[in-house]
Design a protein around this motif. Structure first.
Motif, PDB file in Angstrom:
ATOM      1  N   ARG A  43       0.866  -1.188   0.000  1.00  0.00           N
ATOM      2  CA  ARG A  43       0.000   0.000   0.000  1.00  0.00           C
ATOM      3  C   ARG A  43       0.896   1.229   0.000  1.00  0.00           C
ATOM      4  NH1 ARG A  43      -2.894   0.065   5.135  1.00  0.00           N
ATOM      5  NH2 ARG A  43      -1.798   1.996   5.590  1.00  0.00           N
ATOM      6  N   ILE A  86       0.405  -6.557   5.156  1.00  0.00           N
ATOM      7  CA  ILE A  86       1.265  -6.256   4.020  1.00  0.00           C
ATOM      8  C   ILE A  86       2.500  -5.522   4.562  1.00  0.00           C
ATOM      9  CG2 ILE A  86      -0.409  -6.250   2.146  1.00  0.00           C
ATOM     10  CD1 ILE A  86      -0.792  -3.246   2.668  1.00  0.00           C
ATOM     11  N   PRO A  87       3.614  -5.571   3.867  1.00  0.00           N
ATOM     12  CA  PRO A  87       3.851  -6.128   2.541  1.00  0.00           C
ATOM     13  C   PRO A  87       3.913  -7.654   2.527  1.00  0.00           C
ATOM     14  CG  PRO A  87       5.922  -5.424   3.497  1.00  0.00           C
ATOM     15  CD  PRO A  87       4.844  -5.009   4.455  1.00  0.00           C
ATOM     16  N   SER A 100      10.785  -6.814   7.732  1.00  0.00           N
ATOM     17  CA  SER A 100      12.198  -6.856   8.120  1.00  0.00           C
ATOM     18  C   SER A 100      12.874  -8.110   7.564  1.00  0.00           C
ATOM     19  CB  SER A 100      12.361  -6.777   9.643  1.00  0.00           C
ATOM     20  OG  SER A 100      11.495  -7.685  10.252  1.00  0.00           O
TER      21      SER A 100
HETATM   22  N1  LIG Z   1       5.327  -6.638  11.256  1.00  0.00           N
HETATM   23  C1  LIG Z   1       4.701  -6.381   9.970  1.00  0.00           C
HETATM   24  C2  LIG Z   1       3.788  -5.194  10.129  1.00  0.00           C
HETATM   25  C3  LIG Z   1       3.100  -4.837   8.825  1.00  0.00           C
HETATM   26  C4  LIG Z   1       1.834  -4.026   9.076  1.00  0.00           C
HETATM   27  O1  LIG Z   1       1.452  -3.722  10.210  1.00  0.00           O
HETATM   28  N2  LIG Z   1       1.169  -3.658   7.973  1.00  0.00           N
HETATM   29  C5  LIG Z   1      -0.103  -2.998   8.105  1.00  0.00           C
HETATM   30  C6  LIG Z   1      -0.220  -1.852   7.120  1.00  0.00           C
HETATM   31  S1  LIG Z   1       0.860  -0.505   7.543  1.00  0.00           S
HETATM   32  C7  LIG Z   1      -1.215  -3.976   7.786  1.00  0.00           C
HETATM   33  O2  LIG Z   1      -1.104  -4.762   6.871  1.00  0.00           O
HETATM   34  N3  LIG Z   1      -2.292  -3.911   8.568  1.00  0.00           N
HETATM   35  C8  LIG Z   1      -3.411  -4.787   8.382  1.00  0.00           C
HETATM   36  C9  LIG Z   1      -4.360  -4.292   7.356  1.00  0.00           C
HETATM   37  O3  LIG Z   1      -4.155  -3.193   6.796  1.00  0.00           O
HETATM   38  O4  LIG Z   1      -5.329  -4.993   7.085  1.00  0.00           O
HETATM   39  C10 LIG Z   1       5.791  -6.106   8.932  1.00  0.00           C
HETATM   40  O5  LIG Z   1       6.830  -5.545   9.285  1.00  0.00           O
HETATM   41  O6  LIG Z   1       5.615  -6.492   7.764  1.00  0.00           O
END
Ligand SMILES: N[C@@H](CCC(=O)N[C@@H](CS)C(=O)NCC(=O)O)C(=O)O
Length: 236
Positions: A43, A86-87, A100
């Protein structure tokens, strides 16, 4: 592989500066010149997605970009990501759904190890900075971003914004004190990929880094004009 930044000793500045989150001019880097089997579900304003876009650019790699809308669950993500976040990166059978871990993969598989310093101590310093950015800087900014992004002026919780701003400034104090330069941790590294989107979002939501943090301020003023940064905005 031709490297986008070669042996990087400084920012490559762009003439196309853009003060907004989404530049008007469509950058070239994600216009796939050739079909690539790699895919990235992402996104535009997600800082975790943004950091891997920066790393792909650094590695001169162009995965197919699959945009996911905020607030929606892409059916592929439900299948591919245990955390539903995501990602998500897919290359054949390989699926990576943590930013990471994906940065480490890009470093090893695509960037010739250049996103980390050569020494064990250097690697630790960069990884600690990435950890701090994900786990302290991100949460510090959350109140500010969520209130200003999702609510009208009247609905915004001003106390929460003030607390978030204070927490962000405290993080900047820590980062300013440990700043090495010319990049976040000496040479360009995954620490820059991780922290730059936080600076961008902070600026977008009115918490700009300023002269109170002179090294970071200078760093950001240069970084935001760099080709790498300007090409890292998401485009379908
Ligand atoms: N620990 C994950 C955190 C990723 C994360 O929190 N992504 C958010 C968007 S900023 C997400 O997908 N949230 C769930 C959603 O939007 O449905 C990473 O580093 O990839």
């Amino acid at each position: 592989m031709t490297r986008f930044f070669g042996a990087m000793t400084g920012w490559t500045l762009s003439k196309n500066t853009s003060p907004t989150l989404v530049p008007k001019k469509r950058p070239k880097k994600f216009n796939a010149e050739k079909i690539h089997p790699m895919k990235l579900y992402h996104r535009d304003d997600c800082p975790f997605c943004w950091k891997v876009r920066l790393a792909f650019l650094f590695a001169n790699a162009s995965p197919q970009m699959i945009p996911v809308e905020r607030g929606t669950k892409h059916p592929d993500i439900i299948k591919l990501s245990k955390t539903g976040t995501i990602p998500v990166f897919v290359d054949g059978d390989l699926v990576i759904a943590q930013s990471s871990v994906l940065l480490e993969y890009i470093n090893d598989a695509l960037a010739d190890g250049k996103l980390l310093p050569a020494t064990p101590a250097g690697k630790v310093a960069v990884r600690c900075l990435c950890y701090y950015s994900d786990n302290s800087v991100g949460p510090a900014l959350r109140g500010l971003v969520f209130e200003r992004r999702d609510k009208s002026e009247d609905e915004q919780d001003k106390d929460l914004i003030a607390k978030s701003d204070q927490a962000w400034r405290a993080c900047l104090d820590v980062l300013e004190a440990g700043f090495v330069g010319p990049f976040m941790c000496g040479e360009f590294s995954m620490a820059d990929c991780t922290f730059l989107p936080r600076l961008a979002l902070a600026e977008r939501y009115g918490a700009c880094v300023d002269e109170r943090h002179p090294s970071l301020h200078k760093y950001w003023q240069t970084a935001r004009q760099s080709e790498l940064y300007l090409n890292s905005f998401a485009h379908d």
